[in-house]
Enzyme design. Sequence first.
Site, PDB file in Angstrom:
ATOM      1  N   MET A   7       0.868  -1.175   0.000  1.00  0.00           N
ATOM      2  CA  MET A   7       0.000   0.000   0.000  1.00  0.00           C
ATOM      3  C   MET A   7       0.904   1.223   0.000  1.00  0.00           C
ATOM      4  SD  MET A   7      -3.081   0.947   2.649  1.00  0.00           S
ATOM      5  CE  MET A   7      -4.163   2.346   2.336  1.00  0.00           C
ATOM      6  N   PRO A   8       0.759   2.137  -0.959  1.00  0.00           N
ATOM      7  CA  PRO A   8       1.691   3.260  -1.075  1.00  0.00           C
ATOM      8  C   PRO A   8       1.770   4.154   0.159  1.00  0.00           C
ATOM      9  CG  PRO A   8       0.409   3.033  -3.087  1.00  0.00           C
ATOM     10  CD  PRO A   8      -0.194   2.098  -2.085  1.00  0.00           C
ATOM     11  N   LEU A   9       0.690   4.246   0.934  1.00  0.00           N
ATOM     12  CA  LEU A   9       0.721   5.063   2.136  1.00  0.00           C
ATOM     13  C   LEU A   9       1.749   4.558   3.148  1.00  0.00           C
ATOM     14  CD1 LEU A   9      -3.053   5.720   2.952  1.00  0.00           C
ATOM     15  CD2 LEU A   9      -1.374   7.398   2.166  1.00  0.00           C
ATOM     16  N   SER A  10       2.068   3.292   3.086  1.00  0.00           N
ATOM     17  CA  SER A  10       2.932   2.671   4.081  1.00  0.00           C
ATOM     18  C   SER A  10       4.399   2.920   3.782  1.00  0.00           C
ATOM     19  CB  SER A  10       2.666   1.157   4.115  1.00  0.00           C
ATOM     20  OG  SER A  10       3.718   0.460   4.725  1.00  0.00           O
ATOM     21  N   SER A  11       5.095   3.551   4.711  1.00  0.00           N
ATOM     22  CA  SER A  11       6.524   3.784   4.483  1.00  0.00           C
ATOM     23  C   SER A  11       7.319   2.476   4.447  1.00  0.00           C
ATOM     24  CB  SER A  11       7.100   4.756   5.519  1.00  0.00           C
ATOM     25  OG  SER A  11       6.875   4.330   6.823  1.00  0.00           O
TER      26      SER A  11
END
Length: 217
Positions: A7-11
């Site tokens: 998920m792109p939000l996850s660093s």
Amino acid sequence: MPDYYYMPLSSPCRSALLTAKALGVELNLKHLDLMAGDQMKPEFVAINPQHCVPTLVDGDLALWESRAICAYLANQYGKDDSLYPKDPKTRAKVDRLMYFDMGTLYFRFGEYVYPVMFRGEEKPNPEKLEKLHEALGWLNGFLAGHDWAAGDHITIADHVLVASVSTFESAGIDITRHENVAAWLARCKSTMPGYAEVNQHGVDEFGKMAKAKLGTN
């Protein structure tokens, strides 16, 4: 081509994308919307019973935990050992920095922002913010005297740390309080392979969400 659930939000998800980009490894990207519960679908739980992202599937290997994925990609696909040096002492520094990110730096960020973003608390705790700045101060010291986290060359420790620190900045954390961290972050943004392509969009989206919840600018 390895499958990569993320998920792109996850660093943490973005750290392994940076490692793959540095290695020139193509990943079959499989986006999971954690907010919608995609990670709980039976077909994903069958792959990863912990139902967390990122998760990498490479042949008969199913692997999760982002730092382990970064190390695996470097070991499996690296043309040399520059990203994850084989010298035991240098590798130990890289490992220490990744454990520092997991157990201290990113952990303290989560302690500060997640209660407000995801658990219904009205305001962030300023004491938690100072604990985060304490950890950033340690990172500032680690970066003294060299351009990259573990020395004079980019390693997977930089991929892990920059995915975290750029996310902190996007949430309104004042990175400029830490001179070495700020200079290193600028260096990553301008020279790290794939930074804009695989990190910046997720950073921006996280920042919008975080600032709305935290009331930061």
